[in-house]
Scaffold this active site. Structure first.
Site, PDB file in Angstrom:
ATOM      1  N   GLU A   1       0.884  -1.179   0.000  1.00  0.00           N
ATOM      2  CA  GLU A   1       0.000   0.000   0.000  1.00  0.00           C
ATOM      3  C   GLU A   1       0.911   1.215   0.000  1.00  0.00           C
ATOM      4  O   GLU A   1       1.364   1.665   1.047  1.00  0.00           O
ATOM      5  CB  GLU A   1      -0.871   0.026   1.266  1.00  0.00           C
ATOM      6  CG  GLU A   1      -1.811  -1.149   1.420  1.00  0.00           C
ATOM      7  CD  GLU A   1      -2.934  -1.150   0.404  1.00  0.00           C
ATOM      8  OE1 GLU A   1      -3.076  -0.181  -0.369  1.00  0.00           O
ATOM      9  OE2 GLU A   1      -3.666  -2.158   0.362  1.00  0.00           O
TER      10      GLU A   1
ATOM     11  N   ALA B   1     -11.582   5.437   4.053  1.00  0.00           N
ATOM     12  CA  ALA B   1     -11.801   4.076   3.569  1.00  0.00           C
ATOM     13  C   ALA B   1     -12.954   3.423   4.321  1.00  0.00           C
ATOM     14  O   ALA B   1     -13.209   3.727   5.481  1.00  0.00           O
ATOM     15  CB  ALA B   1     -10.533   3.270   3.774  1.00  0.00           C
TER      16      ALA B   1
HETATM   17  C1  UN1 Z   1      -8.421   6.515   4.766  1.00  0.00           C
HETATM   18  O1  UN1 Z   1      -8.309   7.398   3.918  1.00  0.00           O
HETATM   19  O2  UN1 Z   1      -9.389   6.494   5.540  1.00  0.00           O
HETATM   20  O3  UN1 Z   1      -1.869   5.503   4.744  1.00  0.00           O
HETATM   21  C2  UN1 Z   1      -7.479   5.410   4.953  1.00  0.00           C
HETATM   22  C3  UN1 Z   1      -3.012   5.775   4.423  1.00  0.00           C
HETATM   23  C4  UN1 Z   1      -3.917   4.613   4.082  1.00  0.00           C
HETATM   24  C5  UN1 Z   1      -5.175   4.582   4.831  1.00  0.00           C
HETATM   25  C6  UN1 Z   1      -6.132   5.644   4.411  1.00  0.00           C
HETATM   26  N1  UN1 Z   1      -3.185   3.399   4.245  1.00  0.00           N
HETATM   27  O4  UN1 Z   1      -3.376   6.928   4.381  1.00  0.00           O
END
Ligand code: UN1
Length: 387
Positions: free
Chosen positions: A161, A355
């Site tokens: 990610e 998310a």
């Molecule tokens: C979100 O936008 O609610 O590092 C989650 C981050 C992602 C999670 C985002 N892994 O911003």
């Protein structure tokens, strides 16, 4: 890490939610029974645990992102070794103690969910270690690429990610009342330090000036300050280095033809506080617009056609999140379809960040291709045996 109180509470709630989700999932993880071409035979797929999951997380979500991985790994029958960010160790320790207590109360060893603190040296050791069945990495594209290459070297599994460079596109037929709060939430929330933060805003030329004006007004009203105070909307950046990156991005953007519409400065008070910033006048393909700077800087661009706006959305290396604001159904389906957004998260009339744990979360291209949290993301944490 400096995020405001409600966001911190929300993050812990996300851990609770994914635990609920995982408990239900534990009852339905399974493989199909397929018709065999050989008479009298059975053909079945079974999912088995990968064993040990190495989880490397970033400073910006020091609780929820571990939770997304930890809860799924556990119901898939795996054990976890977590390395949080070196700058959020106390949060990692606190979470690990809570989980260990739950395990021990249920007569299981707390070490099923182990923690290691440390920096790149420890990350490197996790990536290289053959005993780690899956390496789940959240962080920058640069570091993620190094981790991925090391894991691939030993043919291990990885879940990545990485960075985002997320755009919001606003068409002339959009419900304009939705736009200002949505952009503000996505661009200024977590002080611009989410991988899902909106960094590019494409406005149709007919509404451009109006929205820039409304947004600037809204930016002026953002209360910046102590993240523990309940009326603060924007807390500090995480480190001094992040403040430097903020300033150097603004300098570079100016050199590339950008103008600061609001913000642009470091705030003179202890802590790493900066002004949420809007810039206009840049080209859609300016190098700075294509770069992810982990700070609250929004580049606003003017477009003429849908084709152009969709192409700009897709032309960056990253492919995490994307949003359009429109009421045109045909356009919505073009956006969701094969010629629309090339991102993992494709939104309509909501912002790029935030998310939902039921859906698969992740992105394409330099975002790494992984999927965490809901839907069939659990498959990353298991290996398939075809009987
Ligand atoms: C979100 O936008 O609610 O590092 C989650 C981050 C992602 C999670 C985002 N892994 O911003």
């Amino acid at each position: 890490m400096g995020k405001i109180l409600v966001e911190g509470v929300g993050e812990v709630q996300e851990y609770v939610d994914i635990c609920d989700y995982a408990v239900g999932l534990s009852r339905i993880v399974g493989g199909p029974i397929l018709p065999s071409e050989r008479p009298g035979h059975a053909l079945i797929e079974q999912w088995n645990p990968v064993g040990l999951v190495g989880i490397i997380t970033a400073f910006n979500f020091p609780v929820a992102v571990y939770g997304w991985n930890n809860a799924l790994a556990l119901v898939c029958g795996d054990v976890c070794l977590w390395k949080g960010a070196p700058t959020t160790s106390l949060t990692s320790v606190a979470v690990t103690k809570i989980i260990a207590q739950v395990l021990e109360d249920n007569k299981l060893p707390g070490a099923i969910c182990s923690l290691t603190c440390g920096g790149a040296d420890i990350g490197n050791a996790i990536a290289k270690d053959e005993r780690v069945g899956l390496v789940s990495f959240t962080g920058s594209t640069n570091v993620g690429k190094q981790v991925a290459l090391k894991v691939q070297e030993r043919f291990g599994r990885k879940l990545l990610e990485l960075g985002g460079n997320n755009a919001i596109i606003v068409f002339e037929d959009a419900d304009l009342n939705l736009v200002t709060p949505s952009v503000l939430f996505a661009a200024v929330g977590t002080a611009g330090q989410r991988c899902t933060t909106a960094r590019r805003l494409f406005l149709h030329e007919s509404i451009h000036d109006d929205i820039v004006q409304k947004l600037s007004k809204a930016y002026e009203q953002v209360r910046i300050g102590d993240p523990w105070e309940s009326d603060t909307l924007c807390g500090p950046l995480h480190t001094k280095q992040a403040v430097e990156m903020f300033l150097s991005a603004i300098e570079q953007a100016k050199c590339e033809g950008g103008t600061v519409v609001c913000g642009g400065k470091v705030i003179d008070r202890p802590g790493n506080f900066v002004e949420p910033t809007i810039m206009t006048g840049l080209a859609h393909d300016s190098p700075i617009v294509h770069k992810e700077t982990f700070a609250p800087i929004l580049y606003i661009l003017k477009f003429k056609t849908e084709e152009e706006a969709f192409a700009w959305n897709n032309e960056v290396k990253q492919g995490l999140s994307s949003s359009i604001f429109t009421k045109d159904l045909g356009r919505i389906f073009r956006w969701l379809g094969p010629k629309g957004s090339d991102c993992g998260i494709v939104n309509v009339n909501i912002p790029t960040s935030g998310a939902e744990i039921g859906g698969a979360f992740g992105g394409e291209k330099h975002t790494g291709g992984g999927r965490e949290s809901g839907s069939d993301s659990w498959k990353h944490y298991m290996r398939r045996s075809t009987w």
